[in-house]
Design a protein around this motif. Sequence first.
Motif, PDB file in Angstrom:
ATOM      1  N   VAL A   1      80.790 -23.382 -23.060  1.00  0.00           N
ATOM      2  CA  VAL A   1      82.038 -22.625 -22.993  1.00  0.00           C
ATOM      3  C   VAL A   1      82.218 -21.841 -24.289  1.00  0.00           C
ATOM      4  N   ASN A   2      83.204 -20.986 -24.289  1.00  0.00           N
ATOM      5  CA  ASN A   2      83.558 -20.275 -25.520  1.00  0.00           C
ATOM      6  C   ASN A   2      85.034 -20.526 -25.809  1.00  0.00           C
ATOM      7  N   PRO A   3      85.319 -21.441 -26.721  1.00  0.00           N
ATOM      8  CA  PRO A   3      86.721 -21.772 -27.003  1.00  0.00           C
ATOM      9  C   PRO A   3      87.358 -20.852 -28.044  1.00  0.00           C
ATOM     10  N   THR A   4      86.562 -20.031 -28.700  1.00  0.00           N
ATOM     11  CA  THR A   4      87.101 -19.176 -29.762  1.00  0.00           C
ATOM     12  C   THR A   4      88.083 -18.168 -29.175  1.00  0.00           C
ATOM     13  N   GLY A   5      89.242 -18.086 -29.781  1.00  0.00           N
ATOM     14  CA  GLY A   5      90.241 -17.144 -29.286  1.00  0.00           C
ATOM     15  C   GLY A   5      91.310 -17.784 -28.424  1.00  0.00           C
TER      16      GLY A   5
ATOM     17  N   TRP B   1      80.166 -28.160 -23.750  1.00  0.00           N
ATOM     18  CA  TRP B   1      79.821 -28.127 -25.173  1.00  0.00           C
ATOM     19  C   TRP B   1      80.026 -26.754 -25.792  1.00  0.00           C
ATOM     20  N   ASP B   2      80.150 -26.813 -27.089  1.00  0.00           N
ATOM     21  CA  ASP B   2      80.183 -25.621 -27.927  1.00  0.00           C
ATOM     22  C   ASP B   2      79.714 -26.052 -29.307  1.00  0.00           C
ATOM     23  N   ARG B   3      79.660 -25.117 -30.213  1.00  0.00           N
ATOM     24  CA  ARG B   3      79.168 -25.471 -31.544  1.00  0.00           C
ATOM     25  C   ARG B   3      80.165 -26.349 -32.313  1.00  0.00           C
ATOM     26  N   PHE B   4      81.442 -25.976 -32.302  1.00  0.00           N
ATOM     27  CA  PHE B   4      82.416 -26.674 -33.149  1.00  0.00           C
ATOM     28  C   PHE B   4      83.326 -27.583 -32.317  1.00  0.00           C
ATOM     29  N   ASP B   5      83.404 -28.833 -32.713  1.00  0.00           N
ATOM     30  CA  ASP B   5      84.192 -29.803 -31.955  1.00  0.00           C
ATOM     31  C   ASP B   5      85.683 -29.475 -31.965  1.00  0.00           C
ATOM     32  N   TYR B   6      86.205 -29.058 -33.117  1.00  0.00           N
ATOM     33  CA  TYR B   6      87.654 -28.828 -33.196  1.00  0.00           C
ATOM     34  C   TYR B   6      88.085 -27.632 -32.354  1.00  0.00           C
ATOM     35  N   GLU B   7      87.198 -26.659 -32.210  1.00  0.00           N
ATOM     36  CA  GLU B   7      87.554 -25.517 -31.354  1.00  0.00           C
ATOM     37  C   GLU B   7      87.649 -25.943 -29.895  1.00  0.00           C
ATOM     38  N   LEU B   8      86.762 -26.837 -29.494  1.00  0.00           N
ATOM     39  CA  LEU B   8      86.847 -27.360 -28.127  1.00  0.00           C
ATOM     40  C   LEU B   8      88.205 -28.016 -27.897  1.00  0.00           C
ATOM     41  N   THR B   9      88.596 -28.839 -28.854  1.00  0.00           N
ATOM     42  CA  THR B   9      89.880 -29.538 -28.715  1.00  0.00           C
ATOM     43  C   THR B   9      91.034 -28.548 -28.673  1.00  0.00           C
ATOM     44  N   ASP B  10      91.008 -27.581 -29.584  1.00  0.00           N
ATOM     45  CA  ASP B  10      92.097 -26.597 -29.632  1.00  0.00           C
ATOM     46  C   ASP B  10      92.227 -25.826 -28.327  1.00  0.00           C
ATOM     47  N   ALA B  11      91.105 -25.615 -27.659  1.00  0.00           N
ATOM     48  CA  ALA B  11      91.131 -24.834 -26.419  1.00  0.00           C
ATOM     49  C   ALA B  11      91.378 -25.698 -25.194  1.00  0.00           C
ATOM     50  N   GLY B  12      91.531 -26.995 -25.393  1.00  0.00           N
ATOM     51  CA  GLY B  12      91.880 -27.868 -24.269  1.00  0.00           C
ATOM     52  C   GLY B  12      90.697 -28.586 -23.642  1.00  0.00           C
ATOM     53  N   PHE B  13      89.522 -28.458 -24.237  1.00  0.00           N
ATOM     54  CA  PHE B  13      88.347 -29.137 -23.690  1.00  0.00           C
ATOM     55  C   PHE B  13      88.267 -30.534 -24.301  1.00  0.00           C
TER      56      PHE B  13
ATOM     57  N   MET C   1      83.414 -36.607 -17.505  1.00  0.00           N
ATOM     58  CA  MET C   1      82.392 -35.731 -18.087  1.00  0.00           C
ATOM     59  C   MET C   1      82.310 -35.966 -19.596  1.00  0.00           C
ATOM     60  N   GLN C   2      81.291 -35.384 -20.172  1.00  0.00           N
ATOM     61  CA  GLN C   2      81.163 -35.453 -21.621  1.00  0.00           C
ATOM     62  C   GLN C   2      81.632 -34.128 -22.227  1.00  0.00           C
ATOM     63  N   VAL C   3      82.282 -34.220 -23.362  1.00  0.00           N
ATOM     64  CA  VAL C   3      82.722 -33.021 -24.087  1.00  0.00           C
ATOM     65  C   VAL C   3      82.218 -33.161 -25.521  1.00  0.00           C
ATOM     66  N   GLU C   4      81.394 -32.235 -25.944  1.00  0.00           N
ATOM     67  CA  GLU C   4      80.763 -32.399 -27.248  1.00  0.00           C
ATOM     68  C   GLU C   4      80.694 -31.099 -28.032  1.00  0.00           C
ATOM     69  N   GLY C   5      80.992 -31.189 -29.303  1.00  0.00           N
ATOM     70  CA  GLY C   5      80.684 -30.110 -30.230  1.00  0.00           C
ATOM     71  C   GLY C   5      79.388 -30.452 -30.940  1.00  0.00           C
ATOM     72  N   LEU C   6      78.586 -29.424 -31.235  1.00  0.00           N
ATOM     73  CA  LEU C   6      77.351 -29.708 -31.959  1.00  0.00           C
ATOM     74  C   LEU C   6      77.660 -30.167 -33.381  1.00  0.00           C
ATOM     75  N   GLN C   7      78.768 -29.686 -33.914  1.00  0.00           N
ATOM     76  CA  GLN C   7      79.073 -30.045 -35.294  1.00  0.00           C
ATOM     77  C   GLN C   7      80.572 -30.046 -35.527  1.00  0.00           C
ATOM     78  N   THR C   8      80.934 -30.607 -36.626  1.00  0.00           N
ATOM     79  CA  THR C   8      82.306 -30.509 -37.070  1.00  0.00           C
ATOM     80  C   THR C   8      82.349 -29.669 -38.341  1.00  0.00           C
TER      81      THR C   8
END
Lengths: 404, 299
Positions: free
Chosen positions: A129-133, A164-176, A184-191
Amino acid sequence: MNTTGHKSMVPSGTLSRRDFVRDAGACTLAGSALILGVACFERGQQPAGRLETNIADFMKAPRTRHSLPGPLPGRVVKIKDPGSLVEDRFDAAVISRMVEKGICGLTGRDQAESFKLFFDRNDVVGIKVNPTGAPVISTRLELVDAVAAWLCRNGIPAQNIVIWDRFDYELTDAGFTRARFQGMQVEGLQTMDQKGNRWRDANGVHISAGNFDRNVYYRVKGLDGKSVREYPDDDSYLNQNVFNDDCSYFGKLITRRLTKIINLGTYKNTGSGIAMATKNMGYGSICNTARLHDPLFFTVCTEVLAAPVIRDKLVLNITDGIRGQYDGGPYGNAQFIYPNHSLYFATDPFALDMVCHREMADKRKEVGRPMNEHPRYTEYLRYAESLGLGIADTKKIEFERIEA
Amino acid sequence: MKRLVIFWALAGAPLYGRAKSPGPELLPPNGFLQMWDRAAPARVFAASDLYGFIDGGAELYLEFGFEQLAVQRYGQRTRNAGGTGTQGQVQLEIYRMTDPTAATGIYLANCGKETPDPSFRERHTISSFQLRFKRDRYYVIANNLDGDKKCVPQMLEFGKYVASRLPPDAPVEALKMLPRANLVKDSLRLIRGPYALQAIYTLGEGDVLQLGRKVTAVAGSYETPGGRYTLILVDYPNAAAAGVAFDYLRRNLDSYLKVVDKSEKALVFRDYDGKYGRMSYAGARLSISVHLPQKPSIN
């Protein structure tokens, strides 16, 4: 672009004379560039004058039946439904129908047969996904719901789906979150630590370093992250980029666990280019990217996708254009948001991006925003075609528009 | 990437003119309008940190001249019986740029077609999601994170609160350079380097206009019977600097631009789109016209 239609379709678009002149001009100038000594490329070669990367190693790896551009090179299907977004409210049921229609429209098969074209039940499927924005322009949760439901209906266990996406906090901010996508699993590659002082472990190593595969990387010889302008020191660079050598390592999630990838990019610009399908994958799969921005910005969107760990696993691309953003990207800028009511489907992410780039350019001109249509902003797509990864030539692209 | 968290001022940042270092006095307090509380401690970004947090988007801010970003998120008190939790969310972002031209430059790059509210006197644009305005060397965004139209009047109040605590606005000389006749509304742009220029046109690699983040160029589009074209003007510190810049541009002109005519102080080219451009200098001013539908005279 070649376009096709049937009874439910709106009149097909055509390649305009203006498009033709521009593309022809770009080809001619690329040829002239051989004489002028500027960046250009032959089939399978890096553009001359660019930094040396390990793209040749990627290209040596034998292709599989799932390798890009997949079974439908150059084919792009756009599904438009005005009911998908009404008065800033997204309609999950409409979006779900659009996904079903889009997948079937792309493959020409029913949902079950479409599934078999890309997956088997043992696959571990990553949904990029793309959570940026967020909340303005990130991948819609409703779209992920619909895609995941399709996978589950056809036998993929929910626990084998990884959002998944690269940054974990962006996933959280976008509701993932795992709470939202239960099972399901929800993972950022990094923090990345916002305060800048809690990203090292007891040994002084980035706490996300272990998430990246040191054996699988995109290398740009001599281009490291130690002198990137705007970073005051190594620490601030490492915090965001994990490593600062001349390699960008792929996430272990991609190299070791995922067997297939679905790419759900968003419909937005980055400067005079776009940040849609190929940028979502190119910059979302590796670390140590900041060093790449200045010298190789769009080239990364081609060469990272040429890596076998992406090339052979990325089977489906759906660009989320329910909302579009024609300027101010890649971050959310509500000033340039508009209801586009569309989803775009392709196995070939380069053809997909070429179609969307053209649409974005038209939109900017329609609303009177400056539009720099220099060929450099689509050169990476032609480069991908030269590598056999996709189709960028608009005369070869088969673009089908279906309106609900 | 830009995280939706809060940043607040670092001490010791250089001051500009009468402007104060961003501090708590710029941020509405808890209980603002009897319904908004700070959702978390505020934090700040200095210039050296911005690139890390606006990955791929900070360059334009830095090019214009950026000092600090302060961000504060607010949550709206609920009216339910328990009186707990929050509903609406507003995030305030206060960008302190190096000077009023920098703030205007970043505002013009981001404002799009302005849709102002008559009750707010600063130069601004507002939608159901965002209020953007500039004043003095500050560029301010109030984000209505849920897009709830009921919060729009309150977004304006956030803006008015901040604006009332900023120094008076200052004129931007570069904006006076362009002729007004036939200028397309909302097409004005300022340029201090390659990132701002690329949104308009590609003349060459890097800082091909030799602006060095110090010299400010201005661009605008014009409607003519033959079509729309764009004019870029740069006033260098002196004629010698303009001559050097012209020479640099001529020698480093983008490879997709084909020179079709030239003289000592002017050059005409044809671009990838079949349109024409003309660049010339006189005195300290460099003048560039692009997207011309017809081939212009070299003179």
